[in-house]
Design a protein around this motif. Sequence first.
Motif, mmCIF file in Angstrom:
data_model
loop_
_atom_site.group_PDB
_atom_site.id
_atom_site.type_symbol
_atom_site.label_atom_id
_atom_site.label_comp_id
_atom_site.label_asym_id
_atom_site.label_seq_id
_atom_site.Cartn_x
_atom_site.Cartn_y
_atom_site.Cartn_z
ATOM 1 N N TYR A 1 -3.746 1.339 -3.059
ATOM 2 C CA TYR A 1 -3.591 2.674 -2.486
ATOM 3 C C TYR A 1 -4.558 2.887 -1.329
ATOM 4 O O TYR A 1 -5.525 2.144 -1.149
ATOM 5 N N ASP B 1 -8.346 1.072 -4.193
ATOM 6 C CA ASP B 1 -8.272 1.297 -2.761
ATOM 7 C C ASP B 1 -8.018 -0.022 -2.046
ATOM 8 O O ASP B 1 -8.498 -1.083 -2.469
ATOM 9 N N ARG C 1 -7.036 8.276 0.306
ATOM 10 C CA ARG C 1 -7.401 9.350 -0.608
ATOM 11 C C ARG C 1 -8.266 10.354 0.130
ATOM 12 O O ARG C 1 -9.039 9.989 1.030
ATOM 13 N N THR D 1 0.822 -1.207 0.000
ATOM 14 C CA THR D 1 0.000 0.000 0.000
ATOM 15 C C THR D 1 0.859 1.262 0.000
ATOM 16 O O THR D 1 1.978 1.282 0.518
ATOM 17 N N SER E 1 -2.579 7.299 -1.874
ATOM 18 C CA SER E 1 -3.100 7.683 -3.186
ATOM 19 C C SER E 1 -2.865 9.170 -3.436
ATOM 20 O O SER E 1 -2.781 9.968 -2.484
ATOM 21 N N ARG F 1 3.299 12.106 -10.791
ATOM 22 C CA ARG F 1 2.580 10.888 -10.421
ATOM 23 C C ARG F 1 3.177 9.653 -11.094
ATOM 24 O O ARG F 1 3.275 8.587 -10.490
ATOM 25 N N TRP G 1 -8.277 9.588 -8.637
ATOM 26 C CA TRP G 1 -7.083 9.333 -7.845
ATOM 27 C C TRP G 1 -6.565 7.941 -8.188
ATOM 28 O O TRP G 1 -7.256 7.138 -8.810
ATOM 29 N N LEU G 2 -5.339 7.659 -7.761
ATOM 30 C CA LEU G 2 -4.772 6.333 -7.958
ATOM 31 C C LEU G 2 -5.626 5.278 -7.271
ATOM 32 O O LEU G 2 -6.055 5.461 -6.129
ATOM 33 N N GLU G 3 -5.863 4.180 -7.957
ATOM 34 C CA GLU G 3 -6.654 3.070 -7.451
ATOM 35 C C GLU G 3 -5.931 1.761 -7.799
ATOM 36 O O GLU G 3 -4.979 1.777 -8.576
#
Length: 311
Positions: free
Chosen positions: A214, A229, A217, A175, A178, A186, A225-227
């Motif tokens: 990630y 989760d 957030r 992990t 994010s 990024r 956003w980055l995924e």
Amino acid sequence: MSDYDALLLVSFGGPEGPDDVMPFLENVTRGRNVPRERLEHVAEHYHLFGGVSPINEQCRRLKAAIEADLAAHSIELPVYWGNRNWTPYLADTVRQMAADGVRRAAAFVTSAYSGYSTHQQYLEDIARARDEVPRAPQIDKLPVYCRRPGFVDPFVDGVRDALTRLPRDARLVFTAHSVPLAQPGREAYVAELEDVAATVAERAAPGRPWALVYQSRSGPPAQPWLEPDVCDHLDKLASEGVGAVAVVPIGFVSDHMEVKYDLDVEAADRAAALGLRFERVPTPGADPRFAALARELITEPAGGAAPDAGR
């Protein structure tokens, strides 16, 4: 030996009591128009732990470990500590450094990766702090260190240890924090995370399936956003019949609140609800190998990665 006459440990900062929580969150979100109700929601995470983030105590222990490592190598270099968002504030520390006659310092930040929030923002905070202090010393941020053994090795050992308490088919879930897809840097951030995750997985558990996901957030729902989760990924693993996970917070240097709450509470609770056995691997914290990184980055021969120079 370099011509630095001080080392500056720079961190994020965190509250150390219930009365600190809201002022701290207001510092972190200043200028971002975050609704008050959102801050109050996040504040509850801190109040579950008595209003105290672990990060300042982690920094005290890391500072002591760095000082011990320098002394063990006969390097006489004072170590200062300043935070971006809580006491000791970075500008106050730079002011003390100037009063002590420091001319040029190396900054070791508690963030291992490239990217804006993990690298460039620290440069901006250092520059802002220097602007507040007459005759401030030059401060050079030491290079990004995510691939260095002092950062990677504690994770390798932590994964190996965690897997001894899990069944043979346990998955590795790496992990990191994010960030918005539009955030500058990024791509470099993700590439480094993937590289570090692959390295740790190969050394600690060759051939074992793993994934990079990630957490934490905080932007508006419409902003990409980055995924994925971490909790969504746990759902997916459970639906596939996986029975156990070792969660490895490779995006983080210390067990601050986003590790203690988002993983040790939120993700652990989700895993329990899904019937997944769950182990969370420690961050480097004050591990002596991690503390030694500061010395290594300062003293390594010319030709290595250059520091980011302050003004």
